[in-house]
Motif scaffolding. Structure first.
Motif, PDB file in Angstrom:
ATOM      1  N   VAL A  62    -120.437  65.034  84.758  1.00 26.37           N
ATOM      2  CA  VAL A  62    -120.570  66.364  84.505  1.00 26.37           C
ATOM      3  C   VAL A  62    -121.346  66.794  83.578  1.00 26.37           C
ATOM      4  O   VAL A  62    -121.049  66.813  82.254  1.00 26.37           O
ATOM      5  N   ASP A 110    -125.233  70.767  84.516  1.00 23.48           N
ATOM      6  CA  ASP A 110    -123.844  70.843  85.654  1.00 23.48           C
ATOM      7  C   ASP A 110    -123.304  72.218  85.526  1.00 23.48           C
ATOM      8  O   ASP A 110    -123.087  73.392  85.891  1.00 23.48           O
ATOM      9  N   SER A 146    -128.198  76.425  90.722  1.00 19.89           N
ATOM     10  CA  SER A 146    -126.659  74.921  90.940  1.00 19.89           C
ATOM     11  C   SER A 146    -125.928  75.342  89.882  1.00 19.89           C
ATOM     12  O   SER A 146    -124.684  74.466  89.880  1.00 19.89           O
ATOM     13  N   ILE A 162    -118.288  71.446  91.334  1.00 18.07           N
ATOM     14  CA  ILE A 162    -119.281  71.020  91.400  1.00 18.07           C
ATOM     15  C   ILE A 162    -119.323  69.844  92.906  1.00 18.07           C
ATOM     16  O   ILE A 162    -120.210  69.581  92.812  1.00 18.07           O
ATOM     17  N   GLU A 215    -121.595  68.859  95.945  1.00 17.28           N
ATOM     18  CA  GLU A 215    -122.576  67.350  95.368  1.00 17.28           C
ATOM     19  C   GLU A 215    -121.836  66.616  97.332  1.00 17.28           C
ATOM     20  O   GLU A 215    -123.222  65.826  97.537  1.00 17.28           O
TER      21      GLU A 215
END
Length: 158
Positions: free
Chosen positions: A5, A53, A79, A126, A130
């Motif tokens: 990340v 991210d 996002s 996250i 994904e």
């Protein structure tokens, strides 16, 4: 398994940015430090060049405050996961931040354990997003392959 990340820190106070960088267990959380910014405009400039991210964002910054920055990010970079770090225990700030998709509103000075917990929760979200994107792409590929096969068979039957 999952990608690392990328993380950006935005606070107008240099020493706060340095403290935050020191208390984050970067390796443990599999985080990459992507950079830092002194104000909201620098955050936007950074995101346009290199997406991240996760963003740790101060509320009170010059040029563009954290709430304005969060609103812009929600509209243009949806996002990105945002954690607010603020010295203001103000319900209106927190409520507005939530409206703009902020995941957590943390008060300064933040304890290392509290910051790690908030970061861990964001990282899990996250990774879950994904995985969902990966699964959707896989199903789209299967659906396309199936349609292509049906089309080929119908052409051959013709």
């Amino acid at each position: 398994m999952y990608s690392r990340v990328l993380r950006l820190i935005a606070d107008d106070e240099y020493f706060i940015r340095q403290r935050i960088k020191k208390i984050i267990p970067w390796e443990k959380l599999n985080l990459i430090f992507a950079g830092e910014a002194e104000n909201g405009q620098q955050v936007i400039d950074h995101l346009e060049k290199e997406p991240v991210d996760l963003l740790l964002l101060d509320i009170k910054m010059p040029h563009m405050n954290g709430i304005e920055t969060a609103r812009y990010i929600k509209e243009h970079f949806p996002s990105v996961h945002i954690l607010i770090l603020s010295g203001y225990n103000d319900f209106e700030y927190a409520r507005t931040a939530i409206r703009y998709g902020v995941k957590e509103y943390l008060l300064k000075p933040v304890a290392a354990e509290e910051l790690e917990r908030a970061l861990s929760e964001c990282i899990q979200a996250i990774h879950s997003e994904e995985q969902t994107r990966h699964t959707l792409k896989h199903y789209e590929h299967l659906r396309f392959s199936h349609r292509q096969k049906e089309y080929t068979e119908s052409v051959l039957d013709f």
